[in-house]
Design a protein around this motif. Structure first.
Motif, PDB file in Angstrom:
ATOM      1  N   GLY A   5       0.833  -1.204   0.000  1.00 43.16           N
ATOM      2  CA  GLY A   5       0.000   0.000   0.000  1.00 43.16           C
ATOM      3  C   GLY A   5       0.859   1.242   0.000  1.00 43.16           C
ATOM      4  O   GLY A   5       0.635   2.185   0.762  1.00 43.16           O
ATOM      5  N   GLN A   6       1.869   1.262  -0.875  1.00 43.67           N
ATOM      6  CA  GLN A   6       2.804   2.379  -0.949  1.00 43.67           C
ATOM      7  C   GLN A   6       3.009   2.819  -2.395  1.00 43.67           C
ATOM      8  O   GLN A   6       4.126   3.080  -2.841  1.00 43.67           O
ATOM      9  CB  GLN A   6       4.148   1.979  -0.326  1.00 43.67           C
ATOM     10  N   ASP A  13      -3.770   2.736  -1.998  1.00 43.99           N
ATOM     11  CA  ASP A  13      -3.044   2.374  -0.780  1.00 43.99           C
ATOM     12  C   ASP A  13      -3.997   2.141   0.386  1.00 43.99           C
ATOM     13  O   ASP A  13      -3.798   1.216   1.187  1.00 43.99           O
ATOM     14  CB  ASP A  13      -2.035   3.465  -0.434  1.00 43.99           C
TER      15      ASP A  13
END
Length: 497
Positions: A316-317, A324
């Motif tokens: 989630g970056q 994200d």
């Protein structure tokens, strides 16, 4: 109590953890011989990358509830850590005569191969194994010409009540003999507030509250990452793990529709019940979708493995807040709504242009409601590898503006953006130098730069996907797929009469 001939009926639980609308249990209960319910935790299955503690905890909670219901009958589900065939070997040696009952499973290649081995063992040992249709999925179909009518008939069929009081269950004392020969499968779990709990009672709670009032916001909130958590049925894990049958849900929904004036929300919900079976039916008929493009014309589309992209997506970056937030929410709760699922899948396959197989197992172990027959056909469709569905490349920024305009969902799961106003939390790369100073926020320091140029990535993906559609093999495959899987138009025979 029926008199036993000292044989044993084994009801093998796989994805059907319930005591109602369970054809295998019903048929076994009608037999005069002893009945044993068993769940085998098979290391060869549950150690696979598709499964996680999300699933095991849900199974454990389901077993605990089943055993609470079975206490009245002085029996329980035998829950052991064992491969199925060694367990059956032991039962055959102990009882001499056994019969195996189960529901059909449309699963991964892993479970399919396991079932083939079990079938071969039964044939070699002269053991009868009866499997029964599960929900609306029909084995052996060549096309869909009669599927809708068959589905509707199955859903409307009267549910057979199982007379548990008159079933010749093995007693708790008798079950202890099994437990001394096999390692127990422990059923204790630690409660997780944000994760749905398994069991038929929980399934009934979610169904009853949905039909009573929550459905009133179904169409309005189905695409909202926050509103969907309340107004969608939330029945998917209970269907996936068999705490409740599609038929039970269908029949109760039909009854509720008769009682209310505005039927639109429940009509939409019922259509999705059928689509649930539709996708599993596709996978039942073409299980190779687990591994490769459904349309063989896309087998050489030219994905280039990018470990940086894959790791960023899984953590989630990616620098796209709604993507994200959805990934992080999924890891924390085991759930995001359908719109967010399609968006994160599309983002991975289209904008990052990575093969769906790179995330198939990862998504599976994070979806509490992992259902192989929905999982892989959906990944195929969202990746644009069918050759006939519209290629949907979801814009995460537009979706955030449409479905999370106040950035409530984003800020909940991407706390790095919590102090920004909604418009900047949705598009943090638009911060001016003055705003960056005002909010004490630096994009590279406090969050992530967008991992790709969305406009350029979209252009490349569309060019490759639509370019492949023109290939002769892709066109030929399109016709094959449509002929095999298309449900005839104007076929409304599935609906309630």
């Amino acid at each position: 109590m029926k008199e036993s001939k000292n044989a044993l009926n084994i009801v093998w639980l796989k994805r059907d953890f319930r005591l109602e609308d369970h054809e295998a249990l019903y048929q076994a209960s009608e037999d005069e011989d002893h009945v044993l319910l068993v769940f085998c935790y098979e290391e060869s299955i549950y150690s696979d990358a598709h499964y996680s503690d999300f699933h095991l905890d849900f199974i454990k909670q389901s077993l605990v509830e089943m055993n609470a219901s079975l206490q009245t009958f002085e029996t329980k589900v035998l829950s052991i850590q064992a491969e199925v065939i060694p367990f059956l070997d032991w039962c055959k040696a102990k009882f001499g005569q056994i019969k195996l009952w189960s529901s059909q499973e449309t699963g991964l290649n892993l479970t399919f191969q396991r079932d083939i081995r079990v079938g071969q063992w039964c044939k070699t040992n002269g053991i009868e194994w009866e499997e029964f249709q599960n929900n609306g999925v029909i084995r052996g179909l060549k096309d869909r010409s009669t599927w809708s009518a068959d589905w509707g008939k199955f859903m409307r069929r009267k549910i057979k009540p199982i007379n548990l009081h008159n079933t010749n269950f093995l007693s708790l004392t008798q079950i202890e003999q099994f437990e001394t020969n096999f390692k127990a499968f422990g059923t204790s779990t630690k409660p997780k507030i944000e994760v749905q709990k398994g069991g038929h009672v929980q399934a009934k709670f979610w169904l009853d509250t949905f039909l009573e009032s929550r459905h009133e916001g179904y169409n309005r909130h189905i695409s909202k990452p926050v509103g969907s958590r309340l107004h969608c049925s939330r029945l998917s894990p209970y269907i996936a793990w068999g705490n409740i049958s599609i038929r039970q849900i269908y029949q109760q929904t039909v009854q509720r529709k008769k009682e209310i004036k505005d039927k639109r929300n429940l009509s939409s919900f019922m259509s999705r019940l059928r689509w649930q079976s539709h996708f599993i039916q596709k996978f039942e008929m073409e299980p190779r979708m687990e591994f490769e493009a459904h349309n063989k014309g896309f087998l050489n589309i030219g994905y280039e493995h990018n470990e940086k992209y894959i790791k960023a997506w899984k953590k989630g970056q990616t620098g796209f807040p709604l993507v994200d937030a959805s990934i992080r929410c999924l890891m924390a709760t085991g759930y995001v709504n359908f719109r967010m699922r399609t968006m994160i899948s599309s983002f991975f396959s289209h904008l990052l242009f990575q093969h769906f197989a790179e995330i198939g197992p990862w998504l599976a172990r994070n979806f509490l409601d992992f259902e192989p027959g929905i999982h892989y056909p959906q990944l195929q469709m969202q990746s644009g590898l069918t050759g006939y569905n519209t290629v949907r490349i979801y814009n995460p920024t537009k979706n955030a503006k449409d479905h999370d305009p106040e950035a409530i969902f984003i800020k909940r799961y991407v706390p790095e953006l919590r102090n920004l106003p909604p418009n900047l939390a949705i598009e943090p790369w638009t911060l001016t130098a003055m705003e960056s100073e005002l909010y004490e926020f630096d994009l590279e320091r406090d969050y992530f730069l967008p991992i790709v140029d969305m406009a350029e990535a979209r252009k490349i993906a569309l060019s490759k996907l639509y370019g492949h559609r023109k290939e002769p093999l892709a066109k030929k495959e399109k016709e094959r797929i449509l002929n095999r899987h298309t449900i005839p138009r104007r076929d409304n025979s599935w609906n309630s009469k």
